[in-house]
Write an enzyme that holds these catalytic residues in place. Sequence first.
Site, PDB file in Angstrom:
ATOM      1  N   LYS A  33       0.807  -1.062   0.437  1.00 61.54           N
ATOM      2  CA  LYS A  33       0.076   0.095  -0.288  1.00 61.54           C
ATOM      3  C   LYS A  33       1.021   1.235   0.026  1.00 61.54           C
ATOM      4  O   LYS A  33       0.140   2.619  -0.278  1.00 61.54           O
ATOM      5  CB  LYS A  33      -0.766   0.111   0.952  1.00 61.54           C
ATOM      6  N   GLU A  74     -10.844   7.153   3.099  1.00 61.14           N
ATOM      7  CA  GLU A  74     -11.333   5.914   3.618  1.00 61.14           C
ATOM      8  C   GLU A  74     -10.574   5.004   4.310  1.00 61.14           C
ATOM      9  O   GLU A  74      -9.504   4.506   3.343  1.00 61.14           O
ATOM     10  CB  GLU A  74     -12.691   5.781   2.568  1.00 61.14           C
ATOM     11  N   SER A  97       1.608 -10.064  -1.539  1.00 63.77           N
ATOM     12  CA  SER A  97       1.242  -8.828  -1.390  1.00 63.77           C
ATOM     13  C   SER A  97       1.192  -8.169   0.492  1.00 63.77           C
ATOM     14  O   SER A  97       1.408  -6.805   0.313  1.00 63.77           O
ATOM     15  CB  SER A  97      -0.728  -7.924  -1.183  1.00 63.77           C
TER      16      SER A  97
HETATM   17  C1  LIG Z   1      -5.460  -3.966   0.741  1.00 69.65           C
HETATM   18  C2  LIG Z   1      -4.383  -5.423   0.843  1.00 69.65           C
HETATM   19  C3  LIG Z   1      -4.883  -5.812  -0.284  1.00 69.65           C
HETATM   20  C4  LIG Z   1      -6.835  -5.425  -1.377  1.00 69.65           C
HETATM   21  O1  LIG Z   1      -5.843  -4.969  -2.244  1.00 69.65           O
HETATM   22  P1  LIG Z   1      -5.303  -4.170  -3.351  1.00 69.65           P
HETATM   23  O2  LIG Z   1      -5.827  -2.836  -4.030  1.00 69.65           O
HETATM   24  O3  LIG Z   1      -6.691  -4.939  -4.186  1.00 69.65           O
HETATM   25  O4  LIG Z   1      -3.903  -4.582  -4.034  1.00 69.65           O
HETATM   26  C5  LIG Z   1      -4.249  -7.542  -0.664  1.00 69.65           C
HETATM   27  N1  LIG Z   1      -3.455  -7.166   0.408  1.00 69.65           N
HETATM   28  C6  LIG Z   1      -2.816  -6.437   1.344  1.00 69.65           C
HETATM   29  C7  LIG Z   1      -1.801  -7.001   1.816  1.00 69.65           C
HETATM   30  C8  LIG Z   1      -3.732  -5.277   1.306  1.00 69.65           C
HETATM   31  O5  LIG Z   1      -3.649  -4.795   2.707  1.00 69.65           O
END
Ligand SMILES: *Cc1c(COP(=O)(O)O)cnc(C)c1O
Length: 396
Positions: A89, A111, A377
């Site tokens: 993020k 948000e 992610s």
């Molecule tokens: C917020 C988040 C997501 C989902 O958001 P995307 O915009 O679809 O990437 C995925 N993995 C993690 C670790 C997150 O914090």
Amino acid sequence: MNLNPDSNGFYGIYGGAFVPEVLYPNVLELQYIYSEIIGSKAFVHDQEQLLRHYVGRPTPLTFATGLSEKYGARVYLKREDLCHTGSHKLNNVIGQILLAKHMGKRCIIAETGAGQHGVATATVCALMKFPCKVFMGAKDMTRQQPNVFRMRMLGAEVIPVQSGSQSLKDATNEAIRYWVANPEDTYYLIGSAIGPHPYPDMVARFQSVISREITTQLTSQEGCANPNYVLACVGGGSNAIGAFYHFINSSKTRLIAAEAAGKGVGTGYTAATMAVGSVGVIHGCKTRLIQTDDGQIVEAHSVSAGLDYPGIGPFHAALRDANRVSYLSITDTEALTAAFDVAKSDGIIPALESAHALAVLPKLQLKSTDVVVVNLSGRGDKDMETYASIDATSMP
Ligand SMILES: *Cc1c(COP(=O)(O)O)cnc(C)c1O
């Protein structure tokens, strides 16, 4: 395939800017300044400095020995879990805070659902000395207490939203309402590849650093720039579009996105937008979303808070229609199994969101020469309560 939307922000039939009329001048101003500075030397320099020295980029591309052995292919993990604040993020909020500064804005609003984007925003606001207001559903504030404390410790004001279902979509409405009332000095910092034009394109480009690094890293580690597969999870779609971006026009690379099926696509407790959604308008853009026959947005369900979103970014909707990306639905149980699996096989505890991408691996027919990159992610620390509630001995 064209990576850029048209001048009105459309990817085919999806995208655009569906905002209240009073906000239109703001959106136009943002479109204009964004296109002016995105490629400017000064902006790119500031962004690169922060990505390197604050976020911790480039993140490693780890060869996963355990997963590779188990699935009989060459499996790599792109380690966004090692970014500052624990997920991809920050790549996006760094870009947008620099833009807000350039535009002379004085206050940041955002948000948040689970609080991950709120924490990332509060973090860069502390860094860059911006007052920060985060709108959060009252119910989500109770469910995600630690993130509320983090945001406050970072100096942000967390504003409870009592309307509707007191969750993400209500927080989004409230943020937009605030923006309408304070259009001049406020910058609205959106956390995924969604929202009115230019947000989806902007977030995709800020996150595309992920696939750019994969290209370089695979070249030196594997001797080829393009993998056979890239796997990523999708909520709004930012980490997935970032991991896919530089491979969208590589015919060798299959792109697979994992959306959250929740308890199952047919159960009514799901966040599988591509599987059960239809075309409509959400969060300022035309895309696919989960809605009733008369167009009311349906609450999504997933064990993973970050995927618990009833829409998906417009670029993804277009990539689906073009058959360029396959969207698979992964259940809560499949994701949990994958998380316990990789913890034992490779010594990495993934975020529950990322575990959805890992759960695609057993569904592929892989050859021993296949190179697979899974975008990890985020890290799993935030999900320990969920993991701890599962009897670990019942997991593989
Ligand atoms: C917020 C988040 C997501 C989902 O958001 P995307 O915009 O679809 O990437 C995925 N993995 C993690 C670790 C997150 O914090």
